[in-house]
Design a protein around this motif. Structure first.
Motif, short mmCIF file in Angstrom:
data_model
loop_
_atom_site.label_atom_id
_atom_site.label_comp_id
_atom_site.label_asym_id
_atom_site.label_seq_id
_atom_site.Cartn_x
_atom_site.Cartn_y
_atom_site.Cartn_z
N GLN A 142 34.17 63.32 40.95
CA GLN A 142 35.09 63.10 39.84
C GLN A 142 35.24 61.61 39.57
O GLN A 142 35.01 60.76 40.42
N SER A 143 35.65 61.28 38.36
CA SER A 143 35.88 59.90 37.97
C SER A 143 37.13 59.37 38.65
O SER A 143 38.09 60.11 38.90
N GLN A 144 37.13 58.08 38.95
CA GLN A 144 38.31 57.43 39.48
C GLN A 144 39.24 56.98 38.36
O GLN A 144 40.33 56.48 38.62
N PHE A 145 38.80 57.18 37.11
CA PHE A 145 39.62 56.78 35.97
C PHE A 145 40.82 57.73 35.86
O PHE A 145 40.67 58.95 35.99
N VAL A 146 41.98 57.19 35.61
CA VAL A 146 43.21 57.99 35.56
C VAL A 146 43.71 58.05 34.11
O VAL A 146 43.83 57.02 33.43
N LEU A 147 43.98 59.25 33.65
CA LEU A 147 44.57 59.43 32.33
C LEU A 147 46.04 59.00 32.35
O LEU A 147 46.76 59.25 33.32
N ARG A 148 46.48 58.40 31.25
CA ARG A 148 47.90 58.02 31.13
C ARG A 148 48.63 59.06 30.31
O ARG A 148 48.20 59.41 29.21
N LYS A 149 49.74 59.55 30.85
CA LYS A 149 50.53 60.54 30.13
C LYS A 149 51.23 59.87 28.95
O LYS A 149 51.83 58.80 29.10
N LEU A 150 51.14 60.50 27.79
CA LEU A 150 51.74 59.95 26.59
C LEU A 150 53.14 60.53 26.38
O LEU A 150 53.43 61.67 26.76
N GLU A 151 53.99 59.74 25.73
CA GLU A 151 55.32 60.19 25.34
C GLU A 151 55.48 59.95 23.85
O GLU A 151 55.18 58.86 23.35
N LEU A 152 55.97 60.96 23.15
CA LEU A 152 56.07 60.86 21.70
C LEU A 152 56.95 59.69 21.27
O LEU A 152 56.62 58.99 20.31
N THR A 153 58.05 59.47 21.97
CA THR A 153 58.96 58.41 21.55
C THR A 153 58.33 57.03 21.70
O THR A 153 58.63 56.12 20.94
N ARG A 154 57.43 56.89 22.65
CA ARG A 154 56.83 55.59 22.92
C ARG A 154 55.46 55.42 22.26
O ARG A 154 55.09 54.31 21.84
N ASP A 155 54.70 56.51 22.16
CA ASP A 155 53.28 56.41 21.81
C ASP A 155 52.92 57.05 20.49
O ASP A 155 51.74 57.28 20.22
N LEU A 156 53.91 57.33 19.64
CA LEU A 156 53.62 58.07 18.42
C LEU A 156 52.66 57.31 17.50
O LEU A 156 51.78 57.92 16.89
N GLU A 157 52.80 56.01 17.42
CA GLU A 157 51.90 55.24 16.55
C GLU A 157 50.45 55.34 17.02
O GLU A 157 49.53 55.51 16.21
N LEU A 158 50.25 55.27 18.32
CA LEU A 158 48.90 55.42 18.87
C LEU A 158 48.34 56.80 18.57
O LEU A 158 47.17 56.95 18.20
N ILE A 159 49.20 57.81 18.71
CA ILE A 159 48.77 59.20 18.47
C ILE A 159 48.39 59.39 17.01
O ILE A 159 47.34 59.96 16.68
N GLU A 160 49.24 58.91 16.11
CA GLU A 160 48.96 59.05 14.68
C GLU A 160 47.64 58.38 14.30
O GLU A 160 46.82 58.96 13.57
N LYS A 161 47.42 57.17 14.80
CA LYS A 161 46.19 56.45 14.49
C LYS A 161 44.97 57.24 14.95
O LYS A 161 43.97 57.34 14.23
N ALA A 162 45.07 57.84 16.13
CA ALA A 162 43.94 58.61 16.66
C ALA A 162 43.70 59.87 15.83
O ALA A 162 42.56 60.18 15.46
N VAL A 163 44.76 60.60 15.53
CA VAL A 163 44.61 61.88 14.83
C VAL A 163 44.09 61.68 13.41
O VAL A 163 43.19 62.40 12.96
N TYR A 164 44.62 60.71 12.70
CA TYR A 164 44.21 60.50 11.30
C TYR A 164 42.88 59.77 11.19
O TYR A 164 42.28 59.77 10.10
N GLY A 165 42.40 59.20 12.29
CA GLY A 165 41.12 58.51 12.24
C GLY A 165 40.05 59.16 13.09
O GLY A 165 39.01 58.56 13.36
N ARG A 166 40.27 60.41 13.47
CA ARG A 166 39.39 61.07 14.43
C ARG A 166 38.05 61.46 13.82
O ARG A 166 37.92 61.63 12.60
N VAL A 167 37.08 61.65 14.71
CA VAL A 167 35.84 62.34 14.36
C VAL A 167 36.01 63.80 14.77
O VAL A 167 36.86 64.13 15.62
N PRO A 168 35.25 64.72 14.20
CA PRO A 168 35.38 66.14 14.59
C PRO A 168 35.13 66.32 16.09
O PRO A 168 34.30 65.63 16.69
N VAL A 169 35.87 67.25 16.68
CA VAL A 169 35.74 67.48 18.12
C VAL A 169 34.38 68.05 18.47
O VAL A 169 33.93 67.95 19.61
N SER A 170 33.69 68.63 17.49
CA SER A 170 32.39 69.24 17.74
C SER A 170 31.58 69.21 16.45
O SER A 170 32.13 69.41 15.36
#
Length: 285
Positions: A142-170
């Motif tokens: 397994q990777s040693q890279f650790v995922l960071r848990k997101l919180e809507l109150t803190r990370d909403l801008e990051l989430i919005e940028k990702a969702v509206y700028g995404r490429v298709p999942v498949s």
């Protein structure tokens, strides 16, 4: 009684619609609208008695990605009638109106029906489509890279940028231009299951229990190797995909997917809805 549509900016009708959705389905569109995620691609077609919405059929204007090609798609959702106005043919009338408005303007039109109305949609030319659930076993290492848990109150801008700028999942099968639906899921379904992969600048939506990961989505502005995401899950035996994964050197198991209700599809002549696919969970309306 009048037929109304495109009334997002009409506060009285909008609030009546939101209340009906809450009463019928337990859905809460309030914060979704307040945060600006009710965009131009979500269009309700409703009957109103005065200022009261009593029946509705909504259209989500998006696209299918099938084998790397884009197709115009419309997803029907929030089909509902106030109990006092049922058995009057209002839903059928709205469905016919929607099909008339969009005639010749789509490649696929589809919806997810619950078990109580499975005999309703074939009347309008919809046919039930089978879906398939993919899973894979996770090998050691397994990777040693650790995922960071997101919180809507803190990370909403990051989430919005990702969702509206995404490429298709498949590229095998997925949706595009469905950010509004995905943001509803993020706000109301998965607020506690959002993680950030900083190295890949990707948001990963998953749950994990007893070594089983349910992977609902990963959202990024550039293609990401699914194996890089999988490697971050730690002690995991199996991953189930709630979308159609791209072909890779992974060994997938594929079984028919049994949902509550069914997927119904109506297509333009000359096209076929693809086999052995799973519609992405986070763009289901």
């Amino acid at each position: 009684m009048k037929l109304v549509s495109h009334y997002r900016e009409d506060e009285v009708l909008r609030k009546s619609f939101i209340q009906l959705a809450a009463d019928i389905f337990g859905l809460d569109f309030t914060s979704w609208h307040e945060k600006g995620y009710w965009g131009d691609r979500y269009i309700p077609f409703s009957y109103a008695e005065g200022d009261r919405i009593v029946a509705n059929v909504s259209v989500n204007d998006l696209d299918f990605i099938i084998e790397g090609k884009s197709y115009k798609a419309l997803q029907i959702g929030t089909v509902m009638t106030h109990p006092e106005y049922r058995n009057k043919g209002l839903s059928a009338s709205l469905m016919n109106h929607v099909l008339y408005v969009y005639e010749g303007k789509y490649d696929f039109i589809y919806l997810f029906a619950n078990d109580s109305v499975l005999d309703f949609y074939p009347r309008f030319g919809f046919k039930e489509a089978e879906e398939y659930l993919y899973s894979t076993k996770v090998s050691a290492g397994q990777s040693q890279f650790v995922l960071r848990k997101l919180e809507l109150t803190r990370d909403l801008e990051l989430i919005e940028k990702a969702v509206y700028g995404r490429v298709p999942v498949s590229q095998a099968f997925s949706t595009a231009n469905s950010a509004g639906i995905t943001m509803y899921h993020i706000l109301n379904v998965f607020p506690d299951h959002l993680y950030y992969h900083a190295e890949k600048d990707a948001i990963v939506i998953f749950t994990k229990e007893n070594g089983m990961v349910q992977l609902y989505d990963f959202i990024s502005s550039a293609p990401v190797d699914i194996k890089d995401i999988m490697a971050t899950f730690g002690d995991t035996d199996t991953i189930q995909f709630h979308f159609t994964p791209d072909d890779s050197d992974l060994q997938y198991q594929r079984i028919p997917f049994k949902r509550d209700g069914a997927l119904f599809v109506k297509k333009k002549n000359g096209l076929e809805f693809p086999r052995f696919v799973k519609h992405p969970f986070t763009s289901e309306a």
